[in-house]
Design an enzyme around this catalytic site. Structure first.
Site, PDB file in Angstrom:
ATOM      1  N   CYS A  95     -57.832  20.134 -71.757  1.00  0.00           N
ATOM      2  CA  CYS A  95     -56.553  19.745 -71.143  1.00  0.00           C
ATOM      3  C   CYS A  95     -56.053  20.871 -70.237  1.00  0.00           C
ATOM      4  O   CYS A  95     -56.065  22.042 -70.606  1.00  0.00           O
ATOM      5  CB  CYS A  95     -55.524  19.405 -72.224  1.00  0.00           C
TER       6      CYS A  95
ATOM      7  N   CYS B 160     -61.187  24.538 -78.326  1.00  0.00           N
ATOM      8  CA  CYS B 160     -61.079  23.084 -78.241  1.00  0.00           C
ATOM      9  C   CYS B 160     -61.964  22.592 -77.107  1.00  0.00           C
ATOM     10  O   CYS B 160     -62.139  23.285 -76.108  1.00  0.00           O
ATOM     11  CB  CYS B 160     -59.623  22.689 -77.965  1.00  0.00           C
TER      12      CYS B 160
ATOM     13  N   GLU C 109     -54.313  30.541 -84.727  1.00  0.00           N
ATOM     14  CA  GLU C 109     -52.862  30.703 -84.814  1.00  0.00           C
ATOM     15  C   GLU C 109     -52.242  29.620 -85.676  1.00  0.00           C
ATOM     16  O   GLU C 109     -52.743  28.508 -85.751  1.00  0.00           O
ATOM     17  CB  GLU C 109     -52.254  30.577 -83.411  1.00  0.00           C
TER      18      GLU C 109
ATOM     19  N   CYS D 112     -47.094  24.373 -88.093  1.00  0.00           N
ATOM     20  CA  CYS D 112     -47.984  23.904 -87.034  1.00  0.00           C
ATOM     21  C   CYS D 112     -49.353  24.536 -87.280  1.00  0.00           C
ATOM     22  O   CYS D 112     -49.498  25.751 -87.235  1.00  0.00           O
ATOM     23  CB  CYS D 112     -47.389  24.344 -85.698  1.00  0.00           C
TER      24      CYS D 112
ATOM     25  N   CYS E 204     -49.637  26.505 -78.149  1.00  0.00           N
ATOM     26  CA  CYS E 204     -50.882  26.701 -78.878  1.00  0.00           C
ATOM     27  C   CYS E 204     -51.908  27.488 -78.074  1.00  0.00           C
ATOM     28  O   CYS E 204     -52.159  27.207 -76.923  1.00  0.00           O
ATOM     29  CB  CYS E 204     -51.461  25.359 -79.318  1.00  0.00           C
TER      30      CYS E 204
ATOM     31  N   CYS F 192     -53.164  23.414 -71.366  1.00  0.00           N
ATOM     32  CA  CYS F 192     -53.228  23.983 -72.719  1.00  0.00           C
ATOM     33  C   CYS F 192     -54.026  25.279 -72.749  1.00  0.00           C
ATOM     34  O   CYS F 192     -55.153  25.345 -72.242  1.00  0.00           O
ATOM     35  CB  CYS F 192     -53.853  22.957 -73.666  1.00  0.00           C
TER      36      CYS F 192
HETATM   37  N1  SAH Z   1     -55.252  18.421 -79.682  1.00  0.00           N
HETATM   38  C1  SAH Z   1     -54.068  17.897 -80.304  1.00  0.00           C
HETATM   39  C2  SAH Z   1     -53.242  18.948 -81.025  1.00  0.00           C
HETATM   40  C3  SAH Z   1     -53.034  20.264 -80.330  1.00  0.00           C
HETATM   41  S1  SAH Z   1     -51.975  20.230 -78.890  1.00  0.00           S
HETATM   42  C4  SAH Z   1     -53.208  17.161 -79.302  1.00  0.00           C
HETATM   43  O1  SAH Z   1     -53.561  17.146 -78.125  1.00  0.00           O
HETATM   44  O2  SAH Z   1     -52.224  16.540 -79.686  1.00  0.00           O
HETATM   45  C5  SAH Z   1     -50.402  19.846 -79.564  1.00  0.00           C
HETATM   46  C6  SAH Z   1     -49.384  19.385 -78.537  1.00  0.00           C
HETATM   47  O3  SAH Z   1     -49.043  20.472 -77.658  1.00  0.00           O
HETATM   48  C7  SAH Z   1     -49.896  18.256 -77.648  1.00  0.00           C
HETATM   49  O4  SAH Z   1     -48.919  17.240 -77.573  1.00  0.00           O
HETATM   50  C8  SAH Z   1     -50.080  18.928 -76.302  1.00  0.00           C
HETATM   51  O5  SAH Z   1     -49.923  18.004 -75.273  1.00  0.00           O
HETATM   52  C9  SAH Z   1     -49.003  19.998 -76.343  1.00  0.00           C
HETATM   53  N2  SAH Z   1     -49.227  21.130 -75.455  1.00  0.00           N
HETATM   54  C10 SAH Z   1     -50.389  21.779 -75.226  1.00  0.00           C
HETATM   55  N3  SAH Z   1     -50.200  22.781 -74.367  1.00  0.00           N
HETATM   56  C11 SAH Z   1     -48.896  22.782 -74.040  1.00  0.00           C
HETATM   57  C12 SAH Z   1     -48.083  23.597 -73.181  1.00  0.00           C
HETATM   58  N4  SAH Z   1     -48.592  24.598 -72.472  1.00  0.00           N
HETATM   59  N5  SAH Z   1     -46.760  23.288 -73.093  1.00  0.00           N
HETATM   60  C13 SAH Z   1     -46.233  22.276 -73.817  1.00  0.00           C
HETATM   61  N6  SAH Z   1     -46.940  21.498 -74.633  1.00  0.00           N
HETATM   62  C14 SAH Z   1     -48.259  21.740 -74.749  1.00  0.00           C
END
Ligand code: SAH
Length: 364
Positions: free
Chosen positions: A116, A112, A92, A105, A341, A119
């Site tokens: 997390c 990944c 995406e 973005c 994402c 995510c």
């Molecule tokens: N792996 C990298 C980039 C991808 S995530 C990173 O962790 O920064 C990009 C951002 O989206 C990160 O700050 C992450 O904490 C946030 N993020 C991921 N899932 C999310 C969600 N469900 N709601 C809000 N922010 C989210």
């Protein structure tokens, strides 16, 4: 076997490619202009290159590795794209219209490995790294989309790129250095360092390598906890690096790049929205080398976690503000089109239809 993508080569190496085809050196510059000035995706577009040269290039290289399969426009103008790669995997990208420019973005991996908890991309684990060409071609598609359907009031070429799509950029060392190099090269995308933001969950090894690479771009550190335990609970893999070390690496990077490192803090109701956490976060961010972005959770469809109520978000921000930390609330755009994402890809793979407009042009 797919051919290598021409965009995976840094612009400096186009000279070799052109020479191998028996063409004159100045053709390399023309080729770079097609790739990074006009975002060409088809050999037929390269009109000022001789037909024979195009044919010879096409024998060894692919110009297009991504097929757009879905485009959605959210009520706030956010445009979300799903691309199919040559091996059938999907990634995406998102265009977020800001006041004066668009933010792109971009994804860096299919899936990944960081796991997390909040995510969507994490759910399926890591499938593979994207090649540099696959990351850079996302920019080509997004710019073509903006040219076909401009955001009113926006200039032509100015866009920001953030690696906040799918994947962990500091876990893809096959592609990150060349991707950044092409983005910043004058005969590549020619972007200013200030317009590029590497966003990371902060695995220590990755941060140390970034410091060695010293690209000078912005850095966003997704923190996820104000203690090692908190961080490990929400971000199990990056959480293996201690918080103190992660923050120290973030400070070193801020000094090296001459720009403050951004701490991204996802706000989850009852989990990361406590006043005590805000106070601890303020202490961790003190010293002038960090600013903070608060991101209320974009909830996943199968999860009980939720974003905090607006007054809780404001209270959290108030504590950081009062402590003198520069703090912005980032409303995750495109909630109505599953723009957090990995969400679009997940829905599609689950066979469900995503809400929001399908290829609907500008929202009304
Ligand atoms: N792996 C990298 C980039 C991808 S995530 C990173 O962790 O920064 C990009 C951002 O989206 C990160 O700050 C992450 O904490 C946030 N993020 C991921 N899932 C999310 C969600 N469900 N709601 C809000 N922010 C989210």
């Amino acid at each position: 076997m797919a051919k290598p993508l021409l965009r995976s080569l840094v612009p400096d190496r186009l000279a070799e490619v052109v020479a191998a085809c028996g063409a004159e050196p100045y053709r390399a510059r023309q080729l770079a202009t097609w790739l990074y000035g006009y975002d060409a995706l088809d050999w037929d577009e390269l009109r000022n290159l001789p037909r024979a040269l195009r044919a010879s290039l096409a024998e060894g290289w692919d110009l297009q590795g991504l097929q757009p399969v879905e485009r959605q426009v959210g009520g706030d103008g956010t445009r979300k794209f799903l691309f199919r790669l040559r091996d059938g995997q999907t990634v995406e990208s998102v265009i977020i219209p800001m006041e004066s420019h668009a933010t792109f973005c971009l994804s860096t991996q299919v899936g990944c490995a960081m796991a997390c908890r909040f995510c969507a991309t994490a759910r399926g684990g890591l499938v593979r790294n994207l090649e540099a060409g696959e990351i850079l071609e996302q920019v080509a598609h997004l710019r073509r989309d903006l040219r076909a359907d401009p955001v009113p009031g926006h200039g032509d070429r100015q866009f920001n790129a953030v690696f906040m799509g799918m994947g962990e950029p500091l876990d893809n060392w096959d592609a990150l250095p060349d991707t950044l190099s092409t983005m910043l090269a004058p005969d590549g995308l020619g972007m200013s360092k200030r317009r590029v933001q590497v966003s990371t969950s902060g695995p220590g090894e990755g941060l140390r390598r970034l410091l060695e690479l010293a690209p000078g771009t912005g850095l966003t550190l997704s923190l996820g906890g104000t203690t090692d335990e908190e961080r490990k609970r929400l971000m199990p893999v990056p959480g293996r690096t201690g918080l103190a070390e992660v923050l120290e690496l973030g400070r070193l990077y801020a000094r090296q790049s001459g720009r403050r490192t951004t701490i991204a803090w996802v706000l989850i109701a009852g989990s990361t929205d406590g006043a005590d956490q805000a106070r601890r976060l303020a202490k961790l961010a003190a010293g002038g080398l960090f600013k903070v972005n608060l991101i209320p959770l974009n909830p996943l469809d199968d999860d009980r976690q939720a974003p905090p109520a607006p007054d809780v978000v404001l209270a959290f921000q108030g504590i950081l503000d009062a402590a003198g930390i520069d703090t912005t609330v980032r409303l995750s755009g495109g909630r109505d089109i599953a723009a957090a994402c990995g969400q679009l890809r997940r829905r599609r793979e689950a066979g469900g239809s995503a809400p929001g407009k399908q290829d609907g042009g500008r929202p009304d």
